[in-house]
Design an enzyme around this catalytic site. Structure first.
Site, short mmCIF file in Angstrom:
data_model
loop_
_atom_site.label_atom_id
_atom_site.label_comp_id
_atom_site.label_asym_id
_atom_site.label_seq_id
_atom_site.Cartn_x
_atom_site.Cartn_y
_atom_site.Cartn_z
N LYS A 1 0.71 -1.14 -0.02
CA LYS A 1 -0.07 0.07 0.08
C LYS A 1 0.89 1.29 0.00
O LYS A 1 1.61 1.54 0.85
CB LYS A 1 -1.01 -0.03 1.12
CG LYS A 1 -1.86 -1.02 1.22
CD LYS A 1 -2.81 -1.37 2.34
CE LYS A 1 -1.99 -1.67 3.73
NZ LYS A 1 -2.94 -1.95 4.88
N THR B 1 -9.98 8.79 8.51
CA THR B 1 -9.27 7.68 7.68
C THR B 1 -8.90 6.54 8.58
O THR B 1 -8.17 5.65 8.29
CB THR B 1 -8.06 8.01 6.87
OG1 THR B 1 -6.90 8.38 7.67
CG2 THR B 1 -8.30 8.94 5.83
N GLY C 1 -9.22 3.17 10.03
CA GLY C 1 -9.80 1.92 9.64
C GLY C 1 -9.44 1.68 8.37
O GLY C 1 -9.99 0.45 7.88
N THR C 2 -8.73 2.35 7.62
CA THR C 2 -8.57 2.05 6.16
C THR C 2 -7.91 0.74 6.00
O THR C 2 -8.20 -0.19 4.84
CB THR C 2 -7.55 3.09 5.64
OG1 THR C 2 -6.25 3.26 6.27
CG2 THR C 2 -8.47 4.50 5.56
N GLY C 3 -6.77 0.25 6.73
CA GLY C 3 -6.18 -1.01 6.60
C GLY C 3 -6.90 -2.38 6.86
O GLY C 3 -7.01 -3.07 5.96
N CYS C 4 -7.70 -2.13 8.08
CA CYS C 4 -8.65 -3.29 8.28
C CYS C 4 -9.66 -3.36 7.26
O CYS C 4 -10.04 -4.66 6.70
CB CYS C 4 -9.37 -2.92 9.59
SG CYS C 4 -8.14 -2.54 10.64
#
Length: 266
Positions: free
Chosen positions: A177, A208, A210-213
């Site tokens: 990412k 933003t 929680g984007t990875g989860c």
């Protein structure tokens, strides 16, 4: 009326009491992407928009019991892992999921959005040697790439070098990412041969959390629905980009992405 059971996806991760990341984000994402979400809670956090005030990992026997309960009865068409906190939990989860026949999406969570540590240092080696080798795809951000491989990425040209370093640890696919790089956001997906780059508009929105989860759970959802990896990632990227664009303020700090953005916009 014919009732059809949707595909099932299991998340093994930490609970976010503020609802923006972790188990809570995973389950919202799974519902929004058309699957039935199930959870194994590996740790509990005291967390809000300002940061993580504390966390407590569950005993390995409690995590194993949850895994046995869900997989032994309901089953899953895909599994996603997030915060695992300790070497004991990483090794347990790797043992169980390495023997389970379903795609495994590993989000190698090391720190929170606010910079709070969610993985003890000695667990990093367990991630490298136990969990990544049984993963179908690993989804590290640039900080996590450096933590796992010592490869530092400073521009888009470095993404493939980072992906190759992750692939050397054993997963079938790596999704690097690159959202923290300057310029247009780009993520790189590769299995060591084929290469796919996913670009998206950069939204001027600080909310933003929680984007990875969310991205990892969306990928798992589309894999469970039978999509091939590049298509699953493309659909997940489209979903998370919309969620970021509509992230909303919550509390006094960084708010979450909007997991229900497609419903709110019709």
């Amino acid at each position: 009326m014919t009732v059809v059971t949707p595909p099932r996806v299991l998340t093994v991760a930490g609970s976010d009491s503020g609802g923006g990341a972790g188990i809570q984000a995973d389950l919202k994402t799974m519902l929004a992407n058309g699957v039935h979400g199930m959870s194994v809670i590996a740790a509990v956090t005291a967390q809000n928009s300002l940061g993580v005030q504390g966390y407590w990992e569950l005993p390995p026997e409690a995590v194993r019991a949850q895994l046995d309960s869900v997989l032994g009865d309901i089953g899953a068409q895909a599994v996603k892992t997030g915060m695992l906190a300790s070497p004991a939990l990483v090794e347990l989860v790797a043992e169980v999921l390495g023997a389970y026949d379903a795609p495994l999406v590993v989000d190698p969570v090391g720190v929170s959005k606010h910079g709070d540590t969610l993985l003890v240092p000695e667990a990093v080696d367990s991630l490298r040697t136990r969990l990544l080798p049984v993963a179908t795809v690993v989804t590290p951000n640039l900080w996590e790439v450096e933590q796992l491989t010592s490869v530092k990425v400073e521009d888009e040209d470095g993404l493939r070098r980072a992906a190759d370093a992750i692939l050397e640890l054993g997963p079938a696919w790596a999704l690097i990412k690159g959202g923290h790089l300057p310029g247009e956001p780009v993520d790189l997906l590769t299995d060591g041969g084929a290469e796919y780059r996913f670009r998206a508009e950069r939204h001027d929105n600080r909310h933003t959390h929680g984007t990875g989860c969310t991205l990892a759970s969306a990928i798992a959802s589309h894999l469970a629905r039978g999509e091939e990896m590049p298509v699953a990632v493309a659909k997940a990227k489209e979903y998370v980009t919309g969620a970021i664009a509509r992230g909303f303020p919550l509390g006094g700090g960084i708010g979450p992405v909007d997991h229900a953005w497609e419903w709110r916009t019709g």
